[in-house]
Motif scaffolding. Structure first.
Motif, PDB file in Angstrom:
ATOM      1  N   ALA A 109       1.661   8.597  -5.847  1.00  0.00           N
ATOM      2  CA  ALA A 109       1.117   9.949  -5.697  1.00  0.00           C
ATOM      3  C   ALA A 109       2.235  10.991  -5.720  1.00  0.00           C
ATOM      4  CB  ALA A 109       0.324  10.050  -4.393  1.00  0.00           C
ATOM      5  N   LEU A 110       3.373  10.672  -5.078  1.00  0.00           N
ATOM      6  CA  LEU A 110       4.511  11.599  -5.110  1.00  0.00           C
ATOM      7  C   LEU A 110       5.038  11.771  -6.526  1.00  0.00           C
ATOM      8  CD1 LEU A 110       6.521  10.543  -1.929  1.00  0.00           C
ATOM      9  CD2 LEU A 110       5.217  12.653  -2.275  1.00  0.00           C
ATOM     10  N   GLY A 111       5.076  10.665  -7.286  1.00  0.00           N
ATOM     11  CA  GLY A 111       5.544  10.762  -8.674  1.00  0.00           C
ATOM     12  C   GLY A 111       4.630  11.617  -9.524  1.00  0.00           C
ATOM     13  N   VAL A 112       3.320  11.434  -9.354  1.00  0.00           N
ATOM     14  CA  VAL A 112       2.360  12.243 -10.112  1.00  0.00           C
ATOM     15  C   VAL A 112       2.475  13.710  -9.719  1.00  0.00           C
ATOM     16  CG1 VAL A 112      -0.111  12.666 -10.463  1.00  0.00           C
ATOM     17  CG2 VAL A 112       0.765  10.318 -10.454  1.00  0.00           C
ATOM     18  N   LEU A 113       2.632  13.964  -8.421  1.00  0.00           N
ATOM     19  CA  LEU A 113       2.784  15.339  -7.954  1.00  0.00           C
ATOM     20  C   LEU A 113       4.038  15.991  -8.529  1.00  0.00           C
ATOM     21  CD1 LEU A 113       1.661  17.541  -6.076  1.00  0.00           C
ATOM     22  CD2 LEU A 113       3.050  16.569  -4.237  1.00  0.00           C
ATOM     23  N   TYR A 114       5.121  15.220  -8.607  1.00  0.00           N
ATOM     24  CA  TYR A 114       6.363  15.757  -9.180  1.00  0.00           C
ATOM     25  C   TYR A 114       6.170  16.106 -10.652  1.00  0.00           C
ATOM     26  CZ  TYR A 114      10.868  15.645 -11.499  1.00  0.00           C
ATOM     27  OH  TYR A 114      11.943  15.932 -12.284  1.00  0.00           O
ATOM     28  N   ARG A 115       5.537  15.182 -11.430  1.00  0.00           N
ATOM     29  CA  ARG A 115       5.342  15.469 -12.856  1.00  0.00           C
ATOM     30  C   ARG A 115       4.460  16.693 -13.048  1.00  0.00           C
ATOM     31  NH1 ARG A 115       6.627  11.384 -16.406  1.00  0.00           N
ATOM     32  NH2 ARG A 115       6.239  13.036 -17.933  1.00  0.00           N
ATOM     33  N   TRP A 116       3.434  16.841 -12.202  1.00  0.00           N
ATOM     34  CA  TRP A 116       2.553  18.009 -12.303  1.00  0.00           C
ATOM     35  C   TRP A 116       3.315  19.291 -11.985  1.00  0.00           C
ATOM     36  CZ3 TRP A 116       0.925  21.343  -8.306  1.00  0.00           C
ATOM     37  CH2 TRP A 116      -0.072  22.250  -8.655  1.00  0.00           C
ATOM     38  N   ALA A 117       4.148  19.264 -10.944  1.00  0.00           N
ATOM     39  CA  ALA A 117       4.938  20.447 -10.582  1.00  0.00           C
ATOM     40  C   ALA A 117       5.938  20.787 -11.679  1.00  0.00           C
ATOM     41  CB  ALA A 117       5.648  20.206  -9.250  1.00  0.00           C
ATOM     42  N   ALA A 118       6.562  19.761 -12.275  1.00  0.00           N
ATOM     43  CA  ALA A 118       7.524  20.000 -13.348  1.00  0.00           C
ATOM     44  C   ALA A 118       6.840  20.615 -14.562  1.00  0.00           C
ATOM     45  CB  ALA A 118       8.214  18.690 -13.728  1.00  0.00           C
ATOM     46  N   LEU A 151      13.142   3.642  -4.898  1.00  0.00           N
ATOM     47  CA  LEU A 151      12.226   3.513  -3.773  1.00  0.00           C
ATOM     48  C   LEU A 151      11.146   2.472  -4.044  1.00  0.00           C
ATOM     49  CD1 LEU A 151      11.807   7.265  -2.735  1.00  0.00           C
ATOM     50  CD2 LEU A 151      13.094   5.485  -1.538  1.00  0.00           C
ATOM     51  N   THR A 152      10.685   2.395  -5.295  1.00  0.00           N
ATOM     52  CA  THR A 152       9.695   1.379  -5.650  1.00  0.00           C
ATOM     53  C   THR A 152      10.247  -0.023  -5.433  1.00  0.00           C
ATOM     54  OG1 THR A 152       8.668   2.833  -7.286  1.00  0.00           O
ATOM     55  CG2 THR A 152       8.245   0.481  -7.503  1.00  0.00           C
ATOM     56  N   LEU A 153      11.463  -0.262  -5.934  1.00  0.00           N
ATOM     57  CA  LEU A 153      12.083  -1.575  -5.748  1.00  0.00           C
ATOM     58  C   LEU A 153      12.370  -1.850  -4.278  1.00  0.00           C
ATOM     59  CD1 LEU A 153      14.558  -1.542  -8.764  1.00  0.00           C
ATOM     60  CD2 LEU A 153      12.514  -2.960  -8.519  1.00  0.00           C
ATOM     61  N   LEU A 154      12.725  -0.809  -3.533  1.00  0.00           N
ATOM     62  CA  LEU A 154      12.998  -0.972  -2.107  1.00  0.00           C
ATOM     63  C   LEU A 154      11.740  -1.420  -1.356  1.00  0.00           C
ATOM     64  CD1 LEU A 154      15.305  -0.595  -0.043  1.00  0.00           C
ATOM     65  CD2 LEU A 154      14.432   1.708   0.368  1.00  0.00           C
ATOM     66  N   LEU A 155      10.594  -0.812  -1.681  1.00  0.00           N
ATOM     67  CA  LEU A 155       9.340  -1.211  -1.047  1.00  0.00           C
ATOM     68  C   LEU A 155       8.930  -2.625  -1.442  1.00  0.00           C
ATOM     69  CD1 LEU A 155       7.226   2.065  -1.303  1.00  0.00           C
ATOM     70  CD2 LEU A 155       8.194   1.039   0.753  1.00  0.00           C
ATOM     71  N   TRP A 171       0.826  -1.209   0.000  1.00  0.00           N
ATOM     72  CA  TRP A 171       0.000   0.000   0.000  1.00  0.00           C
ATOM     73  C   TRP A 171       0.858   1.256   0.000  1.00  0.00           C
ATOM     74  CZ3 TRP A 171      -4.910  -0.019  -1.233  1.00  0.00           C
ATOM     75  CH2 TRP A 171      -5.654  -1.173  -1.034  1.00  0.00           C
ATOM     76  N   LEU A 172       2.091   1.156   0.479  1.00  0.00           N
ATOM     77  CA  LEU A 172       2.975   2.320   0.458  1.00  0.00           C
ATOM     78  C   LEU A 172       3.317   2.736  -0.966  1.00  0.00           C
ATOM     79  CD1 LEU A 172       5.434   1.367   3.354  1.00  0.00           C
ATOM     80  CD2 LEU A 172       3.470   2.914   3.445  1.00  0.00           C
ATOM     81  N   LEU A 173       3.169   1.797  -1.916  1.00  0.00           N
ATOM     82  CA  LEU A 173       3.423   2.144  -3.321  1.00  0.00           C
ATOM     83  C   LEU A 173       2.424   3.174  -3.829  1.00  0.00           C
ATOM     84  CD1 LEU A 173       4.202  -1.396  -4.788  1.00  0.00           C
ATOM     85  CD2 LEU A 173       5.835   0.455  -4.385  1.00  0.00           C
ATOM     86  N   VAL A 174       1.229   3.155  -3.243  1.00  0.00           N
ATOM     87  CA  VAL A 174       0.228   4.146  -3.650  1.00  0.00           C
ATOM     88  C   VAL A 174       0.709   5.549  -3.302  1.00  0.00           C
ATOM     89  CG1 VAL A 174      -2.155   4.922  -3.315  1.00  0.00           C
ATOM     90  CG2 VAL A 174      -1.630   2.472  -3.361  1.00  0.00           C
ATOM     91  N   GLY A 175       1.281   5.702  -2.093  1.00  0.00           N
ATOM     92  CA  GLY A 175       1.826   7.000  -1.706  1.00  0.00           C
ATOM     93  C   GLY A 175       2.984   7.410  -2.590  1.00  0.00           C
ATOM     94  N   LEU A 176       3.830   6.430  -2.958  1.00  0.00           N
ATOM     95  CA  LEU A 176       4.959   6.733  -3.830  1.00  0.00           C
ATOM     96  C   LEU A 176       4.472   7.141  -5.220  1.00  0.00           C
ATOM     97  CD1 LEU A 176       8.048   6.733  -3.730  1.00  0.00           C
ATOM     98  CD2 LEU A 176       8.010   4.406  -4.607  1.00  0.00           C
TER      99      LEU A 176
END
Length: 318
Positions: free
Chosen positions: A19-28, A57-61, A12-17
């Motif tokens: 979301a962070l990726g989508v937020l980064y692409r939107w900010a960029a 981080l994805t592979l780490l999780l 489930w932590l992948l969902v948060g990760l």
């Protein structure tokens, strides 16, 4: 089906990760639009480190979630039997102090700890009063079994069991549990006090003898004197009279002897179920050839590339 991950909740932590990726692409994207309006251009030097960081981080999780697949035939788990616990949860089990139910719960928790160290045994829990109810289906997950036992109330029976003490129906239901192995034992914890006094328990004897399954009986309660039954609102009454109860050992002894089971008169003590189970195991004719599946752990497939990606990302950002 056994999960491909030892700790699937971590996925489930992948969902948060994500979301962070989508937020980064939107900010960029917002930054590129802003720079374009100002006549500038976005430097892409940090896009690669961020992508590598997210991949790492994805592979780490995924690695931390404990991936496992492929049976490891070089390891063998201890074979065992199915233990079907049939627990009397009628109102009479709440008499005495500490109550019969309290002592039964404590004994079952000790048994769960013992079975974990022993290995190979599946366990189920069925509670009954007027009706039987499966609280924990057959499982190797002794932590789940412990949770179910700990959730039992010391003050009142589980809901939906009705009135009475139908031992025969409970034993019959336990014998019909889906997925149980031929190598199984019934462990009955009861005070034998059935208000109906109609010999209904003989139905359970017949069912157990037909199935060739011994019923090992733990008798709980004081057989020398009557006890009142405490409820959350006071003493239990019937037709405006206080209900009294005592251990009725005779039917319980008959159940054990006529099914070739072991007999443990616990009385007012907390029964030593680990020792009692070892006595059962010594008299058992055979264990199940089934064993716990042992799978190859695959964490390194994810953790090694994860650290490589993170190190490269750190190097690119310096």
């Amino acid at each position: 089906m056994i999960s491909l991950f030892a700790h699937p909740w971590m996925l489930w932590l992948l969902v948060g990760l994500l979301a962070l990726g989508v937020l980064y692409r939107w900010a960029a994207a917002r930054q590129r639009v802003a720079l374009a309006l100002l006549g500038g251009r976005l430097r892409d030097a940090r896009r690669v480190p961020v992508s590598l960081t997210l991949a790492g981080l994805t592979l780490l999780l995924l690695g931390a979630a404990g991936p496992r697949w492929g049976r490891d035939w070089t390891q063998s788990a201890a074979p065992g039997r199915d233990v079907l616990v049939v627990l009397d949860a009628s109102w009479s089990m709440f008499a005495e102090s500490p109550s019969r139910m309290h002592r039964a719960r404590a004994a079952l928790l000790d048994l769960a700890t013992h079975l974990r160290t022993r290995g190979g045994t599946r366990v189920a829990l069925l509670a009954f009063a007027g009706n039987p109810r499966v609280l924990c289906p057959l499982t190797h997950d002794l932590d789940h079994f412990r949770d179910v036992v700990e959730s039992l109330d010391d003050l009142a029976p589980p809901p939906g069991l009705g009135a009475g003490t139908r031992i025969g129906a409970a034993l019959t239901t336990a014998l019909e549990l889906p997925g149980s192995r031929p190598e199984r034992d019934l462990l009955l914890l009861s005070d034998g006090d059935d208000p109906a006094s109609d010999g209904e328990w003989r139905v359970g004897i017949r069912a157990a003898r037909e199935a060739g399954v011994p019923v090992h009986v733990v008798a709980l309660g004081d057989s020398t004197r009557d006890s009142l039954i405490r409820t959350p609102t006071g003493w239990l009454t019937y037709e405006e009279k206080e209900v009294r109860t005592r251990l009725k050992a005779a039917p319980l002894q008959r159940i054990a002897s006529e099914t070739q089971g072991e007999w443990l008169p616990a009385g007012t003590r907390t029964p030593d179920l680990p020792a009692f189970y070892e006595r059962i195991a010594r008299t058992a004719t055979a264990d199940s050839p089934d064993a716990l599946p042992v799978y190859h752990p695959r964490q390194t497939w994810f953790l090694l590339p994860a650290f490589v990606f993170l190190l490269v990302a750190l190097w690119r950002m310096t």
